[in-house]
Each structure stands twice: as structure tokens, then as C-alpha cells.
Design a protein around this motif. Sequence first.
Motif, short mmCIF file in Angstrom:
data_model
loop_
_atom_site.label_atom_id
_atom_site.label_comp_id
_atom_site.label_asym_id
_atom_site.label_seq_id
_atom_site.Cartn_x
_atom_site.Cartn_y
_atom_site.Cartn_z
N LEU A 541 -21.51 23.75 15.32
CA LEU A 541 -21.64 24.84 15.28
C LEU A 541 -22.97 24.99 16.31
N LEU A 542 -23.75 24.53 16.23
CA LEU A 542 -24.55 24.22 17.77
C LEU A 542 -24.32 24.19 18.79
N GLY A 543 -23.21 23.44 19.22
CA GLY A 543 -21.92 23.20 19.90
C GLY A 543 -21.36 24.72 20.66
N PHE A 544 -20.61 24.73 19.67
CA PHE A 544 -20.11 26.33 20.11
C PHE A 544 -21.32 27.27 20.29
N ALA A 545 -22.75 27.40 19.69
CA ALA A 545 -23.94 28.03 20.51
C ALA A 545 -23.90 27.62 21.73
N LEU A 546 -24.29 26.85 21.99
CA LEU A 546 -24.87 26.11 23.60
C LEU A 546 -23.31 26.96 24.23
N ALA A 547 -22.09 26.57 23.69
CA ALA A 547 -20.81 27.04 24.72
C ALA A 547 -21.28 28.89 25.32
N VAL A 548 -21.36 29.43 24.53
CA VAL A 548 -20.94 30.82 24.26
C VAL A 548 -22.36 31.33 25.15
N GLY A 549 -23.98 30.56 24.36
CA GLY A 549 -24.91 31.28 25.52
C GLY A 549 -24.96 30.75 26.76
N VAL A 550 -24.95 29.80 26.74
CA VAL A 550 -25.25 28.78 28.39
C VAL A 550 -24.22 30.24 29.15
N PRO A 551 -23.50 29.93 29.99
CA PRO A 551 -23.21 31.19 30.40
C PRO A 551 -23.64 32.66 30.85
N GLY A 552 -24.23 33.01 29.19
CA GLY A 552 -24.19 34.32 29.53
C GLY A 552 -26.10 33.90 30.50
N TRP A 553 -26.71 33.08 29.55
CA TRP A 553 -28.38 33.20 30.04
C TRP A 553 -27.89 32.87 31.54
N LEU A 554 -27.55 32.08 32.35
CA LEU A 554 -27.12 32.17 33.84
C LEU A 554 -26.95 33.07 34.43
N TYR A 555 -25.68 33.71 33.87
CA TYR A 555 -25.12 34.57 34.18
C TYR A 555 -25.48 36.23 34.20
N ARG A 556 -26.64 36.37 33.60
CA ARG A 556 -27.53 37.51 33.21
C ARG A 556 -27.23 38.21 33.96
N ASP A 557 -27.33 37.53 35.59
CA ASP A 557 -27.53 39.39 36.87
C ASP A 557 -26.98 39.20 37.74
N ARG A 558 -25.82 38.21 36.84
CA ARG A 558 -24.44 38.15 38.31
C ARG A 558 -23.42 38.39 37.36
N ARG A 559 -23.53 40.08 37.44
CA ARG A 559 -22.03 41.15 36.96
C ARG A 559 -21.18 40.00 37.69
N GLY A 560 -20.90 39.96 39.14
CA GLY A 560 -19.72 39.35 39.55
C GLY A 560 -19.38 38.07 39.41
N MET A 561 -20.06 37.30 38.65
CA MET A 561 -19.87 35.89 38.62
C MET A 561 -19.11 36.26 37.36
N ARG A 562 -19.66 36.86 35.89
CA ARG A 562 -19.12 37.42 34.80
C ARG A 562 -17.90 37.98 34.68
N ALA A 563 -17.57 38.78 35.65
CA ALA A 563 -16.11 39.52 35.67
C ALA A 563 -14.84 38.71 36.67
N ALA A 564 -15.62 37.69 37.69
CA ALA A 564 -15.10 36.46 38.08
C ALA A 564 -14.96 35.65 36.69
N GLU A 565 -15.19 34.90 35.74
CA GLU A 565 -15.09 34.06 34.84
C GLU A 565 -14.23 34.51 33.39
N ALA A 566 -14.28 35.38 33.99
CA ALA A 566 -13.62 36.05 32.73
C ALA A 566 -12.41 36.12 32.86
N GLY A 567 -11.74 37.06 34.27
CA GLY A 567 -10.34 36.55 34.89
C GLY A 567 -9.87 34.96 34.90
N GLY A 568 -11.03 34.76 34.91
CA GLY A 568 -10.25 32.79 35.16
C GLY A 568 -9.81 32.68 33.85
#
Length: 568
Positions: A541-568
Motif C-alpha cells: 500500500l505504501l508503494g501504491f501511495a508513492l506511485a500516486v503521490g510522487v508524480p502529483g507532487w513533482l508535477y503540481r505546478d506543471r499542468r501541461g506535463m500532467r495532461a501529457a502524462e495522462a494522455g500517454g
Amino acid sequence: MVPRVPFPARRITLAVVLVPVLAGVLGTLLPSIGLMPGPAQVPATAAWTGLAAAPGLGASVALSLRIGLVSTGLSLSLALLIVAGAHDTALMRWSRRALAPLLAVPHVSVALGLAFLLAPSGWIVRLLSPWATGWTLPPDVATAPDPWGLAAVVALVLKETPYLLLMLLAALPQVDADRAVRAARGLGHGPLSAWGRAVLPRVWPLIRLPVYAVLAYGLSVVDVALVLAPATPPPLAVAVVRWLSDPDVSSRAQGAAGAVLQTGLVIAAIGAWRLGEAAVARLARPWVSRGPSATGPWEGRLGIWSAQTAALPVVLLTAGAVLAMALWSVADAWFWPAPWPSALTLETWARHLSGVAWPLGTTVSVGLVATVLAVGLAAALLEAECRATGRGGLSDGVIYLPLLVPQVGFLYGVTVLATLVGLDGTWAAVTASHLLFVLPYVYLTLAGPWRRLDPRWGRVAAGLGAAPGRVFWCVTLPLLLRPLLFAAAVGFAVSVGQYLPTLFLGAGLHPTLTTEAVALATGGDRRIIGVHVFLQAILPLLGFALAVGVPGWLYRDRRGMRAAEAGG
């Protein structure tokens, strides 16, 4: 033309997957015909003669078939009901979010929790007694384990339904399911019939191998069977492990013959399942090609109701199993028929935490190393395939091989090979055996997002002068960070749940939380078992929490990156 990746990903992956499996199958087959390792030998036919004379062999085979076929059929049906009934609804979005915690809980944790939930004196009966049932004593009936293996079937369904759901969700974008359903709905088909006619025939070839892997696992499961299946006679795989663990050479030869029989049983079951697929496809062809029938709003409501009926028991029973054992880990006294412990205490944790430290450390270290290696190999392989052909070049069937061959069918041979080269009982051997099973899950979880990544991102970077290696590190990996971390979380969860590889290759020198939990299951204190189950569940569960939380934290100020990542 973009140059190919110099890293020999295909050859290394083939070596990691094929060599152990083929060598293991050979190392298991030879003892079954009398060619035992070491000076002690047995007659060529003694292994099969002893196997044929084993008490309850037919019942063991029948029990294995019942558990494997029923659990696979139910898991597949539930996964299809959820996907078809909840297509493009809020329930589907909720199901996607629920996947991570459901996948995180290891098989044996669910089995141990169910053993308490479903037992005659278990939590469900305690919550109902005595005001609802009138029972002042637990009912005298075997429920977990039960004579028919139904409790083992329930545990497997709770674990394999989320896995098949994950595979379905990964396959749907490859067949453009949304557009197909909209087109079928536009022709007048209802929601369920539209999905069944327009999507299922096209998505089935993409999930066939995952279904076969679930079938092979259900037919040869050991850890869940040790907890929830009957012991006299046990499923065939459990009997084989007992024979192979016997110091007597004739028993080990009989176990090798049983392992070959188990492999043949899986092959026959997969073959029969494939014939069943062909028969169902032929019978369903007139229905698929038939025009729309009169439908009303009831079909949409039926779809949602079917999806809810399929999803809620899986979520509630899995959560209840883990919660029950977590509660046991902090229980002071919990006597029948009390629905709750008389008091909560951390005494069990304080008393046994030092004893859990060694299995916990082994679990974490083996899981992390096996996961990192698997992610690296999978990423290199997928990048090599995309650069070479723009599509997958290595057959997924090769990657699936360790999941299609029953573990008892080749791990004994792998253990013999490890002994001959002096690696038996080492941490490296345990890690390598985990890698063998972690790699397929990581690869197959990552393959869909990797192959769907828009190649124009790489072309733009290359057009700006970036070398292929820089494109890989600076463009591809950042865009695929979330799928990479999710695949890593899946791989770590798979490693945490491994039982037979640790048992065979570890030689008792490198216990993990899973091997210790199974050992405690046959009469251990539920409080201690609860500690192991809680740790088993919380680590993935900690592993999955990191998998969800780390990208959200790294890309918190990069809306374009989040959109590109979701599209990929």
C-alpha cells in the motif's frame, strides 16, 4: 532512421525468463524418470508407480481442477460485469481508484483474513450472534477450510478479479472501446449488449494470456491452499510440495512426478479452456451479428446494478479480511461471541516486533531489488521494441511463460540448478527467483502506456538535436513517470506475496513475511498472524501511495506535463 538501443534488452530478458523456466522444467522432469541429482538414485518407474499409489491422488486432482476452474470463471465473470456494466460511469472511475489497494494486498493476507471472517467462530458469525442467529456456541460446520475448497475459491476470486480488471482496463484503449460503444449505442443497442457485441470480441484476444495465467495459478496455488483448502487430501500442488520437501529420495522423485502431472494438468486445462472459447464464440456469432432489440432504461440500470453487485463484495470482503487481522494484532482478549476485542493493546507488537524485523528486512530488500531490476529490464525492452519496429517485438507469450507454467512444475528444478552452482539458500537466489515472477507483471503493466505514448514527443526532441539516449531519459521517462511507478508498485506487491520461490530457493535461511505467515497459519496465535498480515498489506500500500503521490507532487505546478502524462 532512429538507431536501436545498444542495451541487449531482448537477450537479457529472454535469459531471465526462458533459462530458469526451461532448466527448471528439465530439472523436474529428469528426477521423475529416476535421474536424481546426487549419488542416491531410484528406479526409472518408481516415481510414477509411487505417485499412482498415493492415497487420494484422484481427489487431489479433482480438488485442484475445481478450485482453479471455478475461481477463474468467477473472477473473469465479475471483471467483465464491472467493465461492461459500469462503462463510462462514475462507478468505473471509482473502480479504477479502488484497484491499487485491492492489488496491494497479497494472496495469503486475504486468505488468512478470510479464515477468520468465514470460520464458524469468525467475525461474521460474531457480528450476527446471538441476537440474529440465536447461537450461543459456534456452529459445528467446516467453513474455512471446507471440504470442497470453496473458501479457497473465494480468496482467489477476491485477488484475481482486480488483476483481470486491471488487464481489461489496459486493453480497452487499444481497441478504442469508447468509440465502439458509442457507435453500437447509436445503432440502437443497449449499454450491456453494445459492450458485448462491439468490445468483447475485440478485447478478448488481448486478455487471453492474463486469463490463462489466472487459470494456471488457481490450479497450482499453494499458499492460499495451505490456509483455506482441505488437508486430507490436499490440492495436488500442496501434496507435491510436501513430497519434494521430504528428505527421502523416493518421496522427492514422487514429488517430481507429481510436479510433471501438475504441469500436464495446467496444459490440459488451458487447452480445454481454449476449446471452450471457440465453442462460445461460434454459438455467440448469431447474437453478435443480430440487429438491436427493443431496450429501455432498464438495461442501463441493470448494467449499473450488475457492476455494483460484482464490485462491492470484492471490496468489502478484501477490506474486511485485512481489517479483521489488523484488529487481531492489537487485540487484548477476544473471546466468543464478542464482536469486538475486550481491549486494544500494542503488547503483541512490542513483544514480537524484534522477531519480525528479519523477515521484514528480507521482504523489503528482496522486493526493492527485484522491482528495480524488473522495471529497468521492462523499460529497456519496451524502448528497444519501439525504436526497432514502433510496436512490441517480443511476444507477450514469452514474458508470460513463468505465469503459465505452474511454480511447482519448475521451481524444484531451479533449486537443483542453484544447488549445483552453489547459490542455493542465498539472498541472491531468492531475489533472482522473485525477479522471474515480478518481471512479467511489471512488463505487462507498463507495456500498454509505453506503446500508447505519442511518438511525436520523441520526434520533436530529436528535431531539436537531442540524441536517442537523451530523448529516453529526458522525454520518455518523465512522461511515463506515473505508469513506471505504478508498474513498480505492482511488482513490489508481487514480490511481497511470493511464497514458493522463497521456500525453495531460500532453504529456510531467508524467511519473509509471507513464509512466516503461512507457517503460523497452522495453529499460530491470531495476534501474531495479524502483525504479519498487517505488515504484508501495508508495505505494498505504501508503494501504491508513492506511485500516486510522487508524480502529483513533482508535477503540481506543471499542468501541461500532467495532461501529457495522462494522455500517454
